[in-house]
Scaffold this motif. Structure first.
Motif, PDB file in Angstrom:
ATOM      1  N   ALA A 157       0.816  -1.210   0.000  1.00 36.90           N
ATOM      2  CA  ALA A 157       0.000   0.000   0.000  1.00 36.90           C
ATOM      3  C   ALA A 157       0.849   1.258   0.000  1.00 36.90           C
ATOM      4  O   ALA A 157       0.537   2.238  -0.670  1.00 36.90           O
ATOM      5  N   ASN A 158       1.922   1.239   0.792  1.00 33.48           N
ATOM      6  CA  ASN A 158       2.776   2.422   0.837  1.00 33.48           C
ATOM      7  C   ASN A 158       3.391   2.696  -0.524  1.00 33.48           C
ATOM      8  O   ASN A 158       3.497   3.836  -0.960  1.00 33.48           O
ATOM      9  N   TRP A 159       3.807   1.598  -1.192  1.00 31.71           N
ATOM     10  CA  TRP A 159       4.357   1.790  -2.536  1.00 31.71           C
ATOM     11  C   TRP A 159       3.309   2.374  -3.474  1.00 31.71           C
ATOM     12  O   TRP A 159       3.580   3.261  -4.275  1.00 31.71           O
ATOM     13  N   ALA A 160       2.048   1.873  -3.327  1.00 30.68           N
ATOM     14  CA  ALA A 160       0.987   2.348  -4.204  1.00 30.68           C
ATOM     15  C   ALA A 160       0.768   3.841  -4.022  1.00 30.68           C
ATOM     16  O   ALA A 160       0.549   4.572  -4.984  1.00 30.68           O
ATOM     17  N   GLY A 161       0.820   4.292  -2.761  1.00 31.01           N
ATOM     18  CA  GLY A 161       0.625   5.713  -2.523  1.00 31.01           C
ATOM     19  C   GLY A 161       1.719   6.550  -3.152  1.00 31.01           C
ATOM     20  O   GLY A 161       1.465   7.535  -3.823  1.00 31.01           O
ATOM     21  N   ARG A 162       2.959   6.111  -2.946  1.00 30.33           N
ATOM     22  CA  ARG A 162       4.079   6.876  -3.500  1.00 30.33           C
ATOM     23  C   ARG A 162       4.169   6.737  -5.017  1.00 30.33           C
ATOM     24  O   ARG A 162       4.614   7.646  -5.705  1.00 30.33           O
ATOM     25  N   GLY A 163       3.760   5.567  -5.518  1.00 31.79           N
ATOM     26  CA  GLY A 163       3.953   5.305  -6.940  1.00 31.79           C
ATOM     27  C   GLY A 163       2.766   5.630  -7.817  1.00 31.79           C
ATOM     28  O   GLY A 163       2.824   5.391  -9.021  1.00 31.79           O
ATOM     29  N   ALA A 164       1.678   6.165  -7.229  1.00 30.07           N
ATOM     30  CA  ALA A 164       0.480   6.429  -8.018  1.00 30.07           C
ATOM     31  C   ALA A 164       0.762   7.402  -9.157  1.00 30.07           C
ATOM     32  O   ALA A 164       0.371   7.168 -10.309  1.00 30.07           O
TER      33      ALA A 164
END
Length: 235
Positions: A157-164
């Motif tokens: 999830a953290n990656w998804a937030g940063r990588g959106a």
């Protein structure tokens, strides 16, 4: 003199008809012009309370004249904003021109409006739209965004937030590349220049595609669908 006043009153409607013919809607931004006249400001003024005049009979007649130009010219009466309606019309126009829904990604525009980015918001916030908005979008094939496929995806999830934003840029770059090259194989060393929301980006597209493939189990159904829509077979 009376004839001249009548002509002046008719001119805005003439410009409105021209605008309707060119863009398919009177849901125009305030700054819009037609025949070098501020038709957008005129439309904004008449949509305000009392904008059609204080005489109810005259106001009703003017409303009918506006509806004759565009039956949906006052979308606030339907429960949504002028801005929403303009983007909806743009989406419908792109589809009528042969675009695929999966290909309308961030970076895709119509008459200067970011339809791709708007479409993502509608999919994400589908449940917050009123029933008529949902019905109109559904008729175009738009469906609510699907959440991540598995609970294990929460670890990313953290990656998804940063990588959106990075995903959005990469997807726009890939769409541009596929449209130009008519193929989906991207050399690993290839960089793609793309403009997203008015900003230029240099995307390491070959590396980006390779990275998405490696982490595809962490992508959402929506993201996989967007990649599949561009012809990426592993998605």
């Amino acid at each position: 003199m009376g004839h001249r006043r009548f002509r002046l009153r008719q001119e805005p409607r003439g410009r409105a008809r021209l605008l309707r013919g060119e863009s398919g809607t009177l849901a125009a931004p305030r700054h819009t012009t037609a025949l070098d006249k501020p038709v957008g400001q005129w439309l904004t003024n008449i949509r305000r309370p009392g904008g059609l005049g204080k005489d109810p009979v005259r106001a009703e007649r003017r409303a009918a004249q506006l509806a004759a130009v565009d039956p949906l010219g006052t979308p606030s009466a339907l429960g949504w904003t002028v801005d929403w309606h303009r983007h909806y019309v743009g989406l419908a126009a792109l589809l009528d021109e042969g675009a695929l829904l999966t290909g309308i990604v961030p970076g895709v525009t119509w008459c200067g409006d970011g339809i791709g980015r708007w479409l993502l918001r509608q999919q994400r916030d589908f449940g917050r739209l009123n029933p008529e908005q949902q019905k109109r979008l559904s008729e175009l094939g738009v469906k609510p965004a699907v959440q991540a496929r598995t609970a294990s995806a929460a670890s990313g999830a953290n990656w998804a937030g940063r990588g959106a934003e990075a995903f959005t840029r990469g997807l726009a770059a890939l769409a541009q590349y596929v449209e130009r090259e008519q193929r989906t194989v991207v050399p690993r060393q290839h960089n793609e220049q793309v403009t997203v929301d008015g900003q230029d980006h240099d995307v390491r597209l070959g590396v980006w595609v390779s990275n998405q493939k490696m982490r595809r189990d962490r992508l959402s159904e929506e993201q996989l669908g967007q990649l599949a829509g561009l012809g990426i077979d592993w998605a």
